[in-house]
Design a protein around this motif. Sequence first.
Motif, mmCIF file in Angstrom:
data_model
loop_
_atom_site.group_PDB
_atom_site.id
_atom_site.type_symbol
_atom_site.label_atom_id
_atom_site.label_comp_id
_atom_site.label_asym_id
_atom_site.label_seq_id
_atom_site.Cartn_x
_atom_site.Cartn_y
_atom_site.Cartn_z
ATOM 1 N N ILE A 53 38.002 73.536 23.743
ATOM 2 C CA ILE A 53 36.949 73.367 24.714
ATOM 3 C C ILE A 53 37.814 72.563 25.759
ATOM 4 O O ILE A 53 37.692 72.319 26.867
ATOM 5 C CB ILE A 53 36.637 71.957 23.040
ATOM 6 C CG1 ILE A 53 35.869 73.502 22.496
ATOM 7 C CG2 ILE A 53 35.768 71.043 24.691
ATOM 8 C CD1 ILE A 53 35.748 72.568 21.902
ATOM 9 N N TRP A 62 37.545 72.747 13.186
ATOM 10 C CA TRP A 62 38.413 71.131 14.007
ATOM 11 C C TRP A 62 39.416 71.320 15.163
ATOM 12 O O TRP A 62 40.323 70.549 15.810
ATOM 13 C CB TRP A 62 39.162 70.066 13.120
ATOM 14 C CG TRP A 62 37.987 70.441 12.097
ATOM 15 C CD1 TRP A 62 37.684 70.236 10.473
ATOM 16 C CD2 TRP A 62 37.429 69.052 12.218
ATOM 17 N NE1 TRP A 62 37.198 70.514 10.332
ATOM 18 C CE2 TRP A 62 36.217 69.274 10.814
ATOM 19 C CE3 TRP A 62 36.390 68.349 12.863
ATOM 20 C CZ2 TRP A 62 34.999 68.197 10.852
ATOM 21 C CZ3 TRP A 62 35.641 66.783 13.002
ATOM 22 C CH2 TRP A 62 34.748 66.996 11.703
ATOM 23 N N ILE A 97 35.114 63.132 25.804
ATOM 24 C CA ILE A 97 36.680 62.915 25.183
ATOM 25 C C ILE A 97 37.480 63.863 26.160
ATOM 26 O O ILE A 97 38.987 62.737 26.392
ATOM 27 C CB ILE A 97 36.651 63.593 23.623
ATOM 28 C CG1 ILE A 97 35.488 62.008 23.766
ATOM 29 C CG2 ILE A 97 37.542 62.598 23.545
ATOM 30 C CD1 ILE A 97 35.600 60.622 23.715
ATOM 31 N N ILE A 105 32.724 63.702 15.510
ATOM 32 C CA ILE A 105 33.430 64.012 14.508
ATOM 33 C C ILE A 105 32.247 63.839 13.131
ATOM 34 O O ILE A 105 31.868 64.595 12.138
ATOM 35 C CB ILE A 105 34.487 63.059 14.359
ATOM 36 C CG1 ILE A 105 35.507 63.506 14.711
ATOM 37 C CG2 ILE A 105 35.218 63.538 12.830
ATOM 38 C CD1 ILE A 105 36.219 62.521 14.715
ATOM 39 N N ALA A 109 33.835 60.093 19.963
ATOM 40 C CA ALA A 109 34.801 60.559 19.876
ATOM 41 C C ALA A 109 34.449 60.897 17.584
ATOM 42 O O ALA A 109 33.828 61.659 17.337
ATOM 43 C CB ALA A 109 36.156 60.629 19.347
ATOM 44 N N LEU A 119 42.360 56.854 19.775
ATOM 45 C CA LEU A 119 42.129 58.190 20.665
ATOM 46 C C LEU A 119 42.922 59.554 21.193
ATOM 47 O O LEU A 119 42.795 60.895 21.032
ATOM 48 C CB LEU A 119 41.225 57.606 21.679
ATOM 49 C CG LEU A 119 40.720 58.054 22.609
ATOM 50 C CD1 LEU A 119 39.518 58.856 22.075
ATOM 51 C CD2 LEU A 119 40.243 57.893 24.433
ATOM 52 N N ARG A 126 28.599 70.370 8.730
ATOM 53 C CA ARG A 126 28.889 70.763 7.818
ATOM 54 C C ARG A 126 28.811 70.704 5.963
ATOM 55 O O ARG A 126 28.955 71.642 5.143
ATOM 56 C CB ARG A 126 30.896 70.919 7.684
ATOM 57 C CG ARG A 126 31.097 70.900 9.016
ATOM 58 C CD ARG A 126 32.390 70.712 9.689
ATOM 59 N NE ARG A 126 33.597 71.409 8.260
ATOM 60 C CZ ARG A 126 33.619 72.911 7.977
ATOM 61 N NH1 ARG A 126 32.778 73.882 9.025
ATOM 62 N NH2 ARG A 126 34.423 73.537 7.186
ATOM 63 N N ARG A 160 30.770 71.270 18.284
ATOM 64 C CA ARG A 160 32.251 71.029 17.974
ATOM 65 C C ARG A 160 32.625 70.545 20.128
ATOM 66 O O ARG A 160 33.023 69.726 20.413
ATOM 67 C CB ARG A 160 33.237 72.056 18.393
ATOM 68 C CG ARG A 160 32.812 72.860 17.049
ATOM 69 C CD ARG A 160 33.254 73.899 16.481
ATOM 70 N NE ARG A 160 35.222 74.136 16.917
ATOM 71 C CZ ARG A 160 35.444 75.028 17.733
ATOM 72 N NH1 ARG A 160 34.384 75.957 19.021
ATOM 73 N NH2 ARG A 160 36.929 74.806 17.909
ATOM 74 N N TRP A 161 31.518 70.844 20.748
ATOM 75 C CA TRP A 161 31.725 71.418 22.554
ATOM 76 C C TRP A 161 31.643 70.008 22.718
ATOM 77 O O TRP A 161 31.690 69.937 24.005
ATOM 78 C CB TRP A 161 31.173 72.345 23.355
ATOM 79 C CG TRP A 161 31.119 74.194 22.654
ATOM 80 C CD1 TRP A 161 31.529 74.692 21.559
ATOM 81 C CD2 TRP A 161 32.359 74.525 24.152
ATOM 82 N NE1 TRP A 161 32.098 75.890 21.838
ATOM 83 C CE2 TRP A 161 33.361 75.123 22.961
ATOM 84 C CE3 TRP A 161 33.026 73.816 25.091
ATOM 85 C CZ2 TRP A 161 33.808 76.236 23.484
ATOM 86 C CZ3 TRP A 161 34.002 75.018 25.613
ATOM 87 C CH2 TRP A 161 34.977 75.697 24.699
ATOM 88 N N ILE A 213 36.138 56.169 22.159
ATOM 89 C CA ILE A 213 36.825 56.895 20.387
ATOM 90 C C ILE A 213 35.185 56.033 20.581
ATOM 91 O O ILE A 213 35.154 57.147 19.236
ATOM 92 C CB ILE A 213 37.454 55.006 20.338
ATOM 93 C CG1 ILE A 213 38.147 55.927 18.870
ATOM 94 C CG2 ILE A 213 37.177 53.611 20.049
ATOM 95 C CD1 ILE A 213 39.262 56.338 18.987
ATOM 96 N N MET A 250 32.836 67.542 22.094
ATOM 97 C CA MET A 250 34.275 66.819 22.717
ATOM 98 C C MET A 250 34.458 66.976 24.120
ATOM 99 O O MET A 250 35.773 66.402 24.402
ATOM 100 C CB MET A 250 35.591 67.499 22.094
ATOM 101 C CG MET A 250 35.355 66.869 20.170
ATOM 102 S SD MET A 250 35.276 65.121 19.649
ATOM 103 C CE MET A 250 36.897 64.622 19.526
ATOM 104 N N MET A 261 40.601 72.427 18.544
ATOM 105 C CA MET A 261 39.717 73.200 20.037
ATOM 106 C C MET A 261 40.289 73.034 21.023
ATOM 107 O O MET A 261 39.888 72.978 22.434
ATOM 108 C CB MET A 261 38.925 71.427 20.009
ATOM 109 C CG MET A 261 38.183 70.793 18.870
ATOM 110 S SD MET A 261 36.704 69.245 19.179
ATOM 111 C CE MET A 261 36.279 68.836 18.051
ATOM 112 N N MET A 310 29.901 66.298 13.016
ATOM 113 C CA MET A 310 30.562 67.604 12.095
ATOM 114 C C MET A 310 30.564 67.869 11.342
ATOM 115 O O MET A 310 29.735 68.877 10.258
ATOM 116 C CB MET A 310 31.669 67.965 13.073
ATOM 117 C CG MET A 310 31.928 67.988 14.742
ATOM 118 S SD MET A 310 33.540 68.630 15.136
ATOM 119 C CE MET A 310 33.783 69.863 15.176
ATOM 120 N N LEU A 311 30.218 66.483 10.505
ATOM 121 C CA LEU A 311 30.747 66.967 8.768
ATOM 122 C C LEU A 311 29.241 66.481 8.339
ATOM 123 O O LEU A 311 29.099 67.473 6.884
ATOM 124 C CB LEU A 311 31.086 65.063 8.216
ATOM 125 C CG LEU A 311 32.993 64.508 8.604
ATOM 126 C CD1 LEU A 311 33.436 63.467 8.731
ATOM 127 C CD2 LEU A 311 33.958 66.292 8.231
#
Lengths: 221, 214
Positions: free
Chosen positions: B153, B148, A166, A198, A194, B99, A205, A160-161, A191, A163, B150, A201-202
């Motif tokens: 962060i 999700w 962004i 994502i 990002a 975004l 998971r 997650r970090w 974009i 991100m 965050m 991450m999916l």
Amino acid sequence: MSAPAPTPAAAASPGEGARVITAREAGLVGCRRCHLAHAWGTERCTRCGTPLQSRDETSLQRVWAWWIAGVLFYIPANLYPMLSTRVLFTTHEATIVEGAIQMAQSGAVGIAAIILIASVGIPVAKFAAIAWLAWSVQRPGRGDGHRRTVLYEVVEFIGRWSMIDIFVVAITSALVHLRVLVSVTPGPAAIAFALSVIFTMLAARSFDSRLIWDGIGRGRT
Amino acid sequence: MPAPPDPRGLVVCPRCDALHHAPSLKAGGRADCARCGTVLEAPRRISVAEVLALSATVGVLMLGALFLPFLSISSMGLRNDSSIIDAALAFSTGLQTPLVLTVLASIVLLPLARVALLWWAMAPLAFGGAPLPGARAALALDEDLKPWAMAEIFVVGVAVALVKIADLASLTIGPAFWMLICAVLVGTLQEALTDRSALWRELEVARTRARASA
């Protein structure tokens, strides 16, 4: 203050040392959300309502699908500009790596390091880690279960970090909308990056960590 | 294969599928999986009402962080101060919309949704009532949204951005920034003090009681 580990439900078979029995070997299925054990074939957890599956059969397919999507989006994320800065009439565009180099050159080495680690180091390490995990469970008997479990937890925790870049781009451009003299806008890479985060991450998971330990059970006698 | 054991009183490690007898622990204790070391149970002394109070605190702080001035920037006599929501609305044009939505969702909307979901699932229990319909789904979704959300962060991102544009313009930090930091700290505290399996057990007990009296 931690209490001793709970007793494994099945006793060790003599001569082999303590061996843990899995829910599947015992003919049970466990809930991954609230940990409750159920009879084989139970469809939903009686406590939390989560659908039960002894092993996620489609796990690896989904891991690879999300992984490929993540890697594909990571390419434009690095080739296109992340940020375009316009001061008066000159526009300047920079990709992730170029931006970090400029930060380092202007003296902010720490910030440049954070950006490089979060945007290049973590994603690349994460691609490698997920691929290794998914590859290793298809080849039973390989690798250390503990080490791979820790690796999986690190991947889940740290992904997650990525991100952060962004958010930096979003904050910078939102703040600097004095428009008249200076404007900062996110480039197409933002974009793409990002989405890459994502998707990765999916992928993480989707991975069923129980597969790691199954392989070890079969690989060693 | 011998006949499967009675599943009652057994718990299963979610990471490696190892079967264990359900540990009986005092508050503050912890039971780890005998094989992979994953925490199976860690009962806490905190009550459902206290968990809800912490989560409501996060909600209030998040709302403040959303609408109050976040950062002010001034450069060459021009001044611009904006809240997170102002910034989001100003940028929601064209290609930037997805975004902006992603950023907005991950820093405030999802944390707020988690507060609402936890209250939906658990609040009637704290007040001695029957669970609302969909309580289990709400608690499960709250758990699934966790990675999700965050905000923490984002806080680090703000610090990086401040250094990055410090030489372009002069910056002042507004109240919303501090509220967001407090929301992150209280949220972390709440996660650390909450035993999720205890929430599930309490919900199960309340559902059984509600069904019995119906």
